[in-house]
Design an enzyme around this catalytic site. Structure first.
Site, PDB file in Angstrom:
ATOM      1  N   HIS A  75       0.943  -1.237   0.225  1.00 30.50           N
ATOM      2  CA  HIS A  75      -0.047  -0.020  -0.186  1.00 30.50           C
ATOM      3  C   HIS A  75       0.773   1.301   0.102  1.00 30.50           C
ATOM      4  O   HIS A  75       2.255   1.234   0.658  1.00 30.50           O
ATOM      5  CB  HIS A  75      -0.842  -0.210   1.421  1.00 30.50           C
ATOM      6  CG  HIS A  75      -2.109  -0.606   1.035  1.00 30.50           C
ATOM      7  ND1 HIS A  75      -3.108   0.165   1.294  1.00 30.50           N
ATOM      8  CD2 HIS A  75      -2.623  -1.890   0.568  1.00 30.50           C
ATOM      9  CE1 HIS A  75      -4.396  -0.968   0.858  1.00 30.50           C
ATOM     10  NE2 HIS A  75      -3.872  -1.896   0.702  1.00 30.50           N
ATOM     11  N   GLU A 132      -6.192  -0.575  -6.350  1.00 32.59           N
ATOM     12  CA  GLU A 132      -7.222   0.278  -6.042  1.00 32.59           C
ATOM     13  C   GLU A 132      -6.555   1.777  -6.338  1.00 32.59           C
ATOM     14  O   GLU A 132      -5.662   2.031  -6.303  1.00 32.59           O
ATOM     15  CB  GLU A 132      -7.363   0.270  -4.319  1.00 32.59           C
ATOM     16  CG  GLU A 132      -7.735  -1.174  -3.856  1.00 32.59           C
ATOM     17  CD  GLU A 132      -6.575  -2.079  -3.507  1.00 32.59           C
ATOM     18  OE1 GLU A 132      -5.295  -1.404  -3.359  1.00 32.59           O
ATOM     19  OE2 GLU A 132      -6.619  -3.156  -3.336  1.00 32.59           O
TER      20      GLU A 132
END
Length: 319
Positions: free
Chosen positions: A38, A106
């Site tokens: 991330h 994402e």
């Protein structure tokens, strides 16, 4: 027999925390590790986002367990050629114990350079082309590629592992499962969905490995554990494609106001009932998973590892 692994949540923990957890996981009897990739955490309360490739280099020095990214998006934030180099070096550092889990990503992590965030079909096209480039570069041969989404000119990786790095493709719906079956060396998905596993296998996955898992919150006070999950990971309970399209932690916090503690209590594994934990992981095995990963939410990591070492893992392996 299924293998059980520990999930390292880089959104929630510092690099030092993650290394401590990796050591503790191996000591507790877990057989493999997964780590998230991330740029942002999902919410401010999680509060971390160490660089996954630095973490894998460090993990290679403190544990002998296999490590898989859960998962990297190799299409937007970093060019596939750079992802190939990172994966190759990780394969060398871990002694061929690195598996590259990849997915379509994402917006939360991938929009940061100002690129347009494509729709799902385009993201799958990009992923397929990216994996073609990565596979070619991992051979150590010189690669030139001019495709729809990427260009590579005269690129060669000089440091490559002596065994190919497996590329495990993530998916949460029928199209993605079929893509994983066609182009992946394995499949990553997070719900114990037997039909989705079947779609992967029918699309070409055959007997290739299927990996997945869940986050839990062990604690002697179940109500407090529910509150911890509600504070740190309400995003797990958001429906549909919100996880793929919301662009910032602030947006996830806004959406998460719709998630109640009651929803968490009903949907998350919380507390110290060994049977509840065992049943939740066994559901993945029953759905056809080969590796099942579990991550502990919150600060009581050692209590979790003691609990799993003494109660949960022995029950899983004897069933």
């Amino acid at each position: 027999m299924a293998r059980y692994g520990y999930f390292l949540a880089s959104e929630e923990f510092t690099p030092a925390n993650l290394l401590d957890q990796a050591r503790a996981a191996e000591q507790a009897g877990f057989e493999c590790l997964a780590i998230s990739d991330h740029f942002h955490p999902w919410t401010e309360a999680q509060g971390q986002s160490p660089f996954v490739w630095s973490m894998i280099g460090a993990l290679a020095q403190v544990t002998s367990l296999p490590v898989t990214t859960f998962v990297t998006c190799p299409t937007v934030r970093m060019h596939p050629a750079l992802n190939a180099q990172a994966a190759a070096t990780s394969g060398v550092l871990t002694g061929n114990r690195f598996r590259f889990g990849v997915g379509t990503g994402e917006a939360l992590n991938e929009h940061i350079l100002g690129d347009v965030w494509p729709d799902a079909d385009v993201r799958m096209q990009m992923l397929e082309e990216a994996l073609q480039i990565i596979r070619e570069l991992l051979t150590g041969d010189e690669v030139t590629h001019r495709g729809r989404h990427y260009t590579v000119e005269n690129a060669r990786l000089y440091t490559v592992p002596d065994q190919p790095v497996p590329l495990y493709v993530s998916g949460f719906g029928p199209k993605a499962a079929a893509l994983a079956g066609r182009i992946g060396d394995g499949f990553v998905t997070m719900t114990p969905d037997e039909e989705l596993v079947g779609q992967f296998r029918r699309a070409g996955g055959g007997q290739k490995p299927v990996l997945g898992g869940l986050k839990v919150c062990w604690g002697t006070d179940r109500d407090q554990a529910v509150k911890t999950v509600h504070r740190l990971w309400p995003t797990q309970f958001l429906p549909g494609e919100l996880g793929q399209v919301l662009p910032s932690p602030a947006h996830f916090e806004q959406a998460s106001t719709l998630v109640t503690e009651q929803a968490v209590a009903q949907g998350a594994v919380c507390g110290d009932d060994a049977g509840e934990h065992t049943r939740a992981l066994s559901a993945y095995v029953e759905a056809g998973f080969d590796e099942v990963y579990v991550g502990q939410i919150g600060p009581d990591q050692q209590g979790f590892f003691d609990f799993y070492r003494s109660e949960v893992l022995p029950a899983l392996r004897s069933s």
